[in-house]
Design a protein around this motif. Structure first.
Motif, PDB file in Angstrom:
ATOM      1  N   PHE A 196       1.460  -1.297  -0.021  1.00 26.83           N
ATOM      2  CA  PHE A 196       0.310   0.060  -0.059  1.00 26.83           C
ATOM      3  C   PHE A 196       0.709   0.971   0.271  1.00 26.83           C
ATOM      4  O   PHE A 196       1.801   1.548   1.005  1.00 26.83           O
ATOM      5  CB  PHE A 196      -0.724  -0.247   1.460  1.00 26.83           C
ATOM      6  CG  PHE A 196      -1.721   0.437   1.509  1.00 26.83           C
ATOM      7  CD1 PHE A 196      -3.311  -0.518   0.334  1.00 26.83           C
ATOM      8  CD2 PHE A 196      -2.366   1.944   1.498  1.00 26.83           C
ATOM      9  CE1 PHE A 196      -4.418   0.453  -0.237  1.00 26.83           C
ATOM     10  CE2 PHE A 196      -4.307   2.058   1.558  1.00 26.83           C
ATOM     11  CZ  PHE A 196      -4.789   1.600   0.417  1.00 26.83           C
ATOM     12  N   ASN A 228       1.801   5.270  -0.694  1.00 30.50           N
ATOM     13  CA  ASN A 228       1.185   6.453  -0.120  1.00 30.50           C
ATOM     14  C   ASN A 228      -0.624   6.964  -0.655  1.00 30.50           C
ATOM     15  O   ASN A 228      -1.327   7.458  -1.512  1.00 30.50           O
ATOM     16  CB  ASN A 228       2.004   7.136  -1.715  1.00 30.50           C
ATOM     17  CG  ASN A 228       2.929   7.738  -1.148  1.00 30.50           C
ATOM     18  OD1 ASN A 228       3.571   7.910  -0.478  1.00 30.50           O
ATOM     19  ND2 ASN A 228       3.424   8.664  -2.374  1.00 30.50           N
ATOM     20  N   GLY A 229      -0.813   5.686   0.341  1.00 31.83           N
ATOM     21  CA  GLY A 229      -2.317   5.449   0.265  1.00 31.83           C
ATOM     22  C   GLY A 229      -3.553   4.662  -0.598  1.00 31.83           C
ATOM     23  O   GLY A 229      -4.470   4.967  -0.572  1.00 31.83           O
ATOM     24  N   ARG A 230      -2.632   4.339  -1.792  1.00 37.34           N
ATOM     25  CA  ARG A 230      -3.077   3.704  -3.302  1.00 37.34           C
ATOM     26  C   ARG A 230      -2.632   1.885  -2.946  1.00 37.34           C
ATOM     27  O   ARG A 230      -1.229   1.685  -2.725  1.00 37.34           O
ATOM     28  CB  ARG A 230      -3.087   4.035  -3.750  1.00 37.34           C
ATOM     29  CG  ARG A 230      -3.746   5.910  -4.276  1.00 37.34           C
ATOM     30  CD  ARG A 230      -5.361   4.969  -4.938  1.00 37.34           C
ATOM     31  NE  ARG A 230      -4.959   4.951  -6.018  1.00 37.34           N
ATOM     32  CZ  ARG A 230      -4.964   5.444  -7.106  1.00 37.34           C
ATOM     33  NH1 ARG A 230      -5.337   6.072  -6.916  1.00 37.34           N
ATOM     34  NH2 ARG A 230      -5.464   4.418  -8.267  1.00 37.34           N
ATOM     35  N   TYR A 289      -5.417   2.166   7.416  1.00 36.05           N
ATOM     36  CA  TYR A 289      -4.286   2.469   6.491  1.00 36.05           C
ATOM     37  C   TYR A 289      -3.808   4.282   7.680  1.00 36.05           C
ATOM     38  O   TYR A 289      -4.624   5.056   7.702  1.00 36.05           O
ATOM     39  CB  TYR A 289      -4.165   2.787   4.897  1.00 36.05           C
ATOM     40  CG  TYR A 289      -5.018   1.535   4.781  1.00 36.05           C
ATOM     41  CD1 TYR A 289      -2.878   0.687   4.751  1.00 36.05           C
ATOM     42  CD2 TYR A 289      -5.227   1.796   4.133  1.00 36.05           C
ATOM     43  CE1 TYR A 289      -3.233  -0.323   3.918  1.00 36.05           C
ATOM     44  CE2 TYR A 289      -5.948  -0.162   3.459  1.00 36.05           C
ATOM     45  CZ  TYR A 289      -4.516  -1.123   3.436  1.00 36.05           C
ATOM     46  OH  TYR A 289      -4.891  -1.946   3.108  1.00 36.05           O
ATOM     47  N   MET A 345      -1.955   6.089   5.934  1.00 35.81           N
ATOM     48  CA  MET A 345      -2.399   7.049   5.097  1.00 35.81           C
ATOM     49  C   MET A 345      -3.163   6.478   3.502  1.00 35.81           C
ATOM     50  O   MET A 345      -3.152   5.677   3.484  1.00 35.81           O
ATOM     51  CB  MET A 345      -0.489   7.538   3.622  1.00 35.81           C
ATOM     52  CG  MET A 345      -1.150   8.561   2.720  1.00 35.81           C
ATOM     53  SD  MET A 345       0.219   8.594   1.669  1.00 35.81           S
ATOM     54  CE  MET A 345       0.859  10.190   1.873  1.00 35.81           C
ATOM     55  N   ASN A 346      -4.699   6.989   3.973  1.00 36.62           N
ATOM     56  CA  ASN A 346      -5.065   6.701   2.552  1.00 36.62           C
ATOM     57  C   ASN A 346      -6.117   7.500   1.802  1.00 36.62           C
ATOM     58  O   ASN A 346      -6.667   8.193   2.213  1.00 36.62           O
ATOM     59  CB  ASN A 346      -6.528   5.660   3.556  1.00 36.62           C
ATOM     60  CG  ASN A 346      -6.949   5.064   3.118  1.00 36.62           C
ATOM     61  OD1 ASN A 346      -7.237   4.705   1.289  1.00 36.62           O
ATOM     62  ND2 ASN A 346      -7.965   3.808   4.174  1.00 36.62           N
ATOM     63  N   HIS A 347      -5.546   7.329   0.488  1.00 34.23           N
ATOM     64  CA  HIS A 347      -6.131   8.002  -0.587  1.00 34.23           C
ATOM     65  C   HIS A 347      -6.972   7.288  -1.536  1.00 34.23           C
ATOM     66  O   HIS A 347      -7.504   7.504  -2.771  1.00 34.23           O
ATOM     67  CB  HIS A 347      -5.179   8.609  -1.438  1.00 34.23           C
ATOM     68  CG  HIS A 347      -4.400   9.139  -0.727  1.00 34.23           C
ATOM     69  ND1 HIS A 347      -2.752   9.485  -1.042  1.00 34.23           N
ATOM     70  CD2 HIS A 347      -4.665  10.046   0.047  1.00 34.23           C
ATOM     71  CE1 HIS A 347      -2.255  10.939  -0.472  1.00 34.23           C
ATOM     72  NE2 HIS A 347      -3.176  11.143   0.706  1.00 34.23           N
ATOM     73  N   THR A 348      -7.907   6.516  -0.339  1.00 33.56           N
ATOM     74  CA  THR A 348      -9.184   5.573  -1.580  1.00 33.56           C
ATOM     75  C   THR A 348      -9.811   6.285  -1.842  1.00 33.56           C
ATOM     76  O   THR A 348     -10.591   5.769  -3.166  1.00 33.56           O
ATOM     77  CB  THR A 348      -9.501   4.212  -1.262  1.00 33.56           C
ATOM     78  OG1 THR A 348     -10.211   4.951   0.542  1.00 33.56           O
ATOM     79  CG2 THR A 348      -8.709   3.246  -0.056  1.00 33.56           C
ATOM     80  N   GLU A 391      -9.598   8.309  -4.183  1.00 32.63           N
ATOM     81  CA  GLU A 391      -9.390   8.519  -5.365  1.00 32.63           C
ATOM     82  C   GLU A 391     -10.097   7.565  -6.499  1.00 32.63           C
ATOM     83  O   GLU A 391     -10.166   7.582  -7.254  1.00 32.63           O
ATOM     84  CB  GLU A 391      -7.549   8.654  -5.554  1.00 32.63           C
ATOM     85  CG  GLU A 391      -7.049   9.726  -4.743  1.00 32.63           C
ATOM     86  CD  GLU A 391      -5.829  10.131  -5.405  1.00 32.63           C
ATOM     87  OE1 GLU A 391      -4.619   8.676  -5.633  1.00 32.63           O
ATOM     88  OE2 GLU A 391      -4.629  10.821  -4.051  1.00 32.63           O
ATOM     89  N   THR A 392     -10.120   6.706  -5.886  1.00 35.26           N
ATOM     90  CA  THR A 392     -11.078   5.499  -6.813  1.00 35.26           C
ATOM     91  C   THR A 392     -12.246   5.183  -6.798  1.00 35.26           C
ATOM     92  O   THR A 392     -12.704   3.966  -7.276  1.00 35.26           O
ATOM     93  CB  THR A 392      -9.795   4.064  -6.314  1.00 35.26           C
ATOM     94  OG1 THR A 392      -9.566   3.920  -4.628  1.00 35.26           O
ATOM     95  CG2 THR A 392      -8.776   4.188  -6.508  1.00 35.26           C
TER      96      THR A 392
END
Lengths: 247, 217
Positions: free
Chosen positions: A69, A71-73, B86, B88-91, B93-94
């Motif tokens: 995982f 940078n958050g992806r 997490y 850092m969580n950038h979900t 974006e999806t």
């Protein structure tokens, strides 16, 4: 390139993990992400520190072993790719990159970035195979399968079982993986004899492993290296209803 | 899990159909006052006296309860499935924010339903609070209940604002309910996504604008 990695360090399944910072220099933008981690590990070895544990095998995006995982992806910032196919040119000089393991109750952390994905194996054991004798390679042409069906089956058979779908899902649902494995075989004549039992048994195991339910957010289909659509999940639901009624 | 999600999808679709009927009837409020009062009161009398509608009403209460109870159970199980989040969580974006926060949106909608039922259902059906008079035709003056409530600007704002979470919830809910129940035709799903969006906008804007219009009448 100079890059600062912030990496999840955890000694054992039971111990508490923390994010640790590592500054690295001498990274080339042509390195794959895993090569950059190798580079970091060599620095750590020279300093007599413990190396970062992470999984990999083929390093060409087809085995499904590398799962990070980043940078958050899941598998980093790009869509439909694996961590090994991510290159350092996707980052800028001086970037801080946060690297964490997949997080799901069904994927317990073994060490650092390595998680135990044997839950997937146990789902496969419940029906991700066929009992029909299909013969040797030349005999593959003996059974005629329409191209649309062969293609549709291949689309979901492309699943490499990396677990990105679970990792990115807010519910840690394994619906995309399980649906891919079910639909792959259930679409083909060779998979028909045990089609209903396959759906019921594999989904039952998926639940027993402690994966969450599917909210159809669609995050999984974006991260999936094989680009499997969430329509596959809807198809599994359809097959589940049919199996309940007819199976 | 399949059973629970199917119940949520089924009850959700039933409630979605109800919203269309509800909004259609509310459009009577947009007519000039003299006509609106008569028609609205006559319509609500027909509803109250119909056996079929009484059964449908109980199905609606049951649907809301089942939808909420199963939502709570599924949400709890999902929480157990992903306890460590997490760093850092950038979900986001999806996937869309609303699809990730259906539970939160649902809580807002439930809060709205409770207040909405206290405003109307409790007063008209249970006879709580101020008594409700009759109009010239001898029908219970439900129009007056509506009209007087929406003279209060706070209620107008509350009713209109709460249609935002409803619209966001419905946009994700409608298309997802069909997928949960096993509709997987790819072209059909693309059409369905557009229908969901149009449906959600019509419902949210429709319900959201009527209190404003009644207030300005």
């Amino acid at each position: 390139m100079k890059v600062t990695f912030k990496i999840w360090r955890q000694d054992s399944p039971k111990s508490k993990g923390v994010l640790k910072s590592y500054e690295t220099d001498g990274i080339s933008e042509d390195m794959s992400f895993l090569e950059a981690l190798d580079h970091l590990n060599e620095i750590l070895v020279a300093k007599n520190e413990k190396v970062v544990a992470f999984e990999y095998d083929c390093r060409e995006g087809i085995c499904g072993q590398c799962g990070l995982f980043i940078n958050g992806r899941a598998h980093g910032p790009h869509e439909h790719t694996t961590a090994c196919q991510l290159h350092m040119r996707s980052f800028k000089d001086g970037d801080t990159i946060v690297v964490e393991p997949w997080r799901a109750a069904a994927f317990p952390i073994i060490k650092d970035l390595v998680v135990d994905r044997s839950a997937f194996d146990r789902i496969i054991e419940k029906g991700g195979y066929i009992s029909a004798k299909t013969g040797t390679a030349p005999e593959a042409n003996a059974m005629l399968i329409p191209k649309e069906i062969a293609d549709a089956s291949m689309d979901v058979a492309a699943c490499i079982g990396c677990g990105a779908c679970v990792a990115t899902c807010k519910n840690a649902s394994a619906a995309l993986f399980t649906s891919a494995k079910i639909n792959h075989l259930n679409k083909l004549p060779q998979g028909k004899p045990e089609q209903h039992r396959r759906v019921l048994d594999m989904t039952a195991q998926m639940e027993a492993e402690g994966f969450g339910s599917c909210t159809l957010t669609g995050a999984c289909e974006v991260e999936c290296p094989a680009g499997i659509s969430i329509a596959s999940i809807a198809e599994m639901n359809n097959r589940y209803v049919r199996a309940k009624l007819l199976g | 899990m399949f059973f629970k999600k199917s119940i949520m999808a089924g009850t959700g679709l039933f409630l979605s159909i109800f919203l269309i009927v509800h909004l259609s009837a509310n459009c009577l409020l947009l007519l000039p006052e003299s006509m609106a009062r008569e028609l609205y009161n006559a319509y609500s009398t027909i509803l109250r006296e119909s056996i079929v509608i009484t059964i449908v009403a109980y199905l609606l209460y049951l649907s809301i309860i089942l939808h909420v109870v199963y939502a709570a159970i599924v949400t709890y199980k999902n929480y157990k499935a992903s306890p460590d989040r997490y760093m850092m969580n950038h979900t986001n974006e999806t996937s869309s924010w609303s699809s990730q926060n259906m539970g939160l949106l649902g809580v807002f909608i439930l809060l709205f339903i409770v207040i909405h039922m206290a405003n109307f259902w409790a007063r008209i059906k249970l006879g709580l609070g101020d008594g409700v008079g009759f109009d010239a035709a001898g029908n219970l003056d439900v129009y007056e209940v509506t009209y007087s409530l929406f003279q209060n600007i706070y209620f107008v704002v509350f009713y209109s604002i709460m249609m935002i979470p409803l619209g966001l919830h419905l946009n994700h809910a409608l298309k997802s309910a069909f997928k949960t129940l096993g509709f997987y035709h790819k072209k059909g799903l693309r059409v369905l996504a557009k229908i969901s969006l149009v449906y959600a906008v019509v419902i949210a804007v429709g319900f959201g604008i009527i209190p404003l219009i009644v207030y300005l009448k």
